[in-house]
Enzyme design. Sequence first.
Site, mmCIF file in Angstrom:
data_model
loop_
_atom_site.group_PDB
_atom_site.id
_atom_site.type_symbol
_atom_site.label_atom_id
_atom_site.label_comp_id
_atom_site.label_asym_id
_atom_site.label_seq_id
_atom_site.Cartn_x
_atom_site.Cartn_y
_atom_site.Cartn_z
ATOM 1 N N GLY A 208 0.844 -1.206 0.000
ATOM 2 C CA GLY A 208 0.000 0.000 0.000
ATOM 3 C C GLY A 208 0.865 1.237 0.000
ATOM 4 O O GLY A 208 2.057 1.185 -0.325
ATOM 5 N N ASN A 209 0.275 2.369 0.333
ATOM 6 C CA ASN A 209 1.061 3.602 0.467
ATOM 7 C C ASN A 209 0.437 4.470 1.556
ATOM 8 O O ASN A 209 -0.566 4.092 2.156
ATOM 9 C CB ASN A 209 1.178 4.336 -0.871
ATOM 10 C CG ASN A 209 -0.178 4.704 -1.417
ATOM 11 O OD1 ASN A 209 -0.897 5.515 -0.839
ATOM 12 N ND2 ASN A 209 -0.565 4.099 -2.548
#
Length: 398
Positions: A208-209
């Site tokens: 993810g980020n």
Amino acid sequence: MLKGKHIILGITGSIAAYKAAYLIRALVKKGAEVQVVITSAGKEFITPLTLATLSSHPVISEFFSNRDGTWNSHVDLGLWADAMLIAPATASTIGKMANGIADNMLVTTYLSCKAPVFVAPAMDLDMFAHPSTQQNLARLRSFGNRIIEPASGELASHLVGKGRMEEPDKIVSVLEDFFVEAALLKNKKILITAGPTYEKIDPVRFIGNYSSGKMGYAVAEACAERGAEVTLVSGPVSLSTKHPGIRVVRVESAAEMYEAATKAFPSMDAAILSAAVADYRPETASDTKIKREATGEMTLHLVPNPDIAASLGAMKKPGQILVGFALETDHGIQHAEEKLQRKHLDFIVLNSLQDAGAGFQYDTNKISIIDRHERVDYPLKTKQNVAIDIVNRLAVCW
Ligand code: PMT
């Protein structure tokens, strides 16, 4: 744009209340109908007689008249308004508005008002800078209220700093700009992507980020505030919105975001793509938790995700506007210009992780808007105000 508009002018107890007389005169001159609602403290600084004479309406201050028992309906007043402007707004009134303390006519009217609300603070520099005031202003922004930032200069205390209520002509032009741009976005259908995407590795892990969704949700609310019908395709975030003009479609992965965005786009007038979409995903996701003991060292084989912005750019029909974001760490302008061309965007919003307070997670951002002809650099602002700049730029595309 102010002709025929119904404006409630809330006046509170500040020395800047004298500027309300100029405000009323400017608004009335532009064709607006002004109804003054004033607090008891406000009346210490400017007389109702002055305000009633300038606005051609009796000034409202109390819930009912002691003389004949007639009621002032804050509900009717709230519904009558096309906009409510509180100028000057003291720290006390801002605090009451932020916390729903409805102990006077002004705050009850504010709570009943469905129209956009503009707040022009006026106070001493230390009061303005105090975390309590700043938190209350942040709450008002989160309700969608627009804060007309005070200017810096000499204050009533003779101290010099930020806290002077903005000048009446500037406040009037903020209202004018709002109505001009609101008209341009009304009933437009706008697709917005926001937040991160999660690319599944196994049932407990993902790639993810750091995107919180704050930027995209602020853009969605700014568009909806101007009457647009917003479809917000949101990656996994903890935010929510209650704005009736926003339909939220929740997705997790880039593939799901691509599906939702490409399905919605053909019926849209514009799309603003603020999501931080993962460029790659694991080729396969395990159905069961991958055990460290069983795998030892591990290699993930990643395959590219579809580029949503580029796909929408390829689908774009004449009249549709496509806006992208670029999050960069180096050579920002160069990379953003390349994305603008390659993804067939009408303009791109550049933010750089090199700028303090910009990018992921912050309540603020610092952007440049780049199109094929020019670049406009903006200072660091709250994401709500950045969203207004983006929406203003979008509005002039039509
Ligand atoms: O959510 P916040 O915490 O408030 O943070 C806001 C933000 C930093 C995420 C936001 O301001 C931002 O910059 N969003 C874009 C992040 C990004 O992925 O930028 P990019 O330069 O990698 O992508 C360029 C454009 O293509 C973007 O519009 C992106 O949405 C889009 N894209 C990228 C990859 C992909 N597979 N599909 C896409 O549509």
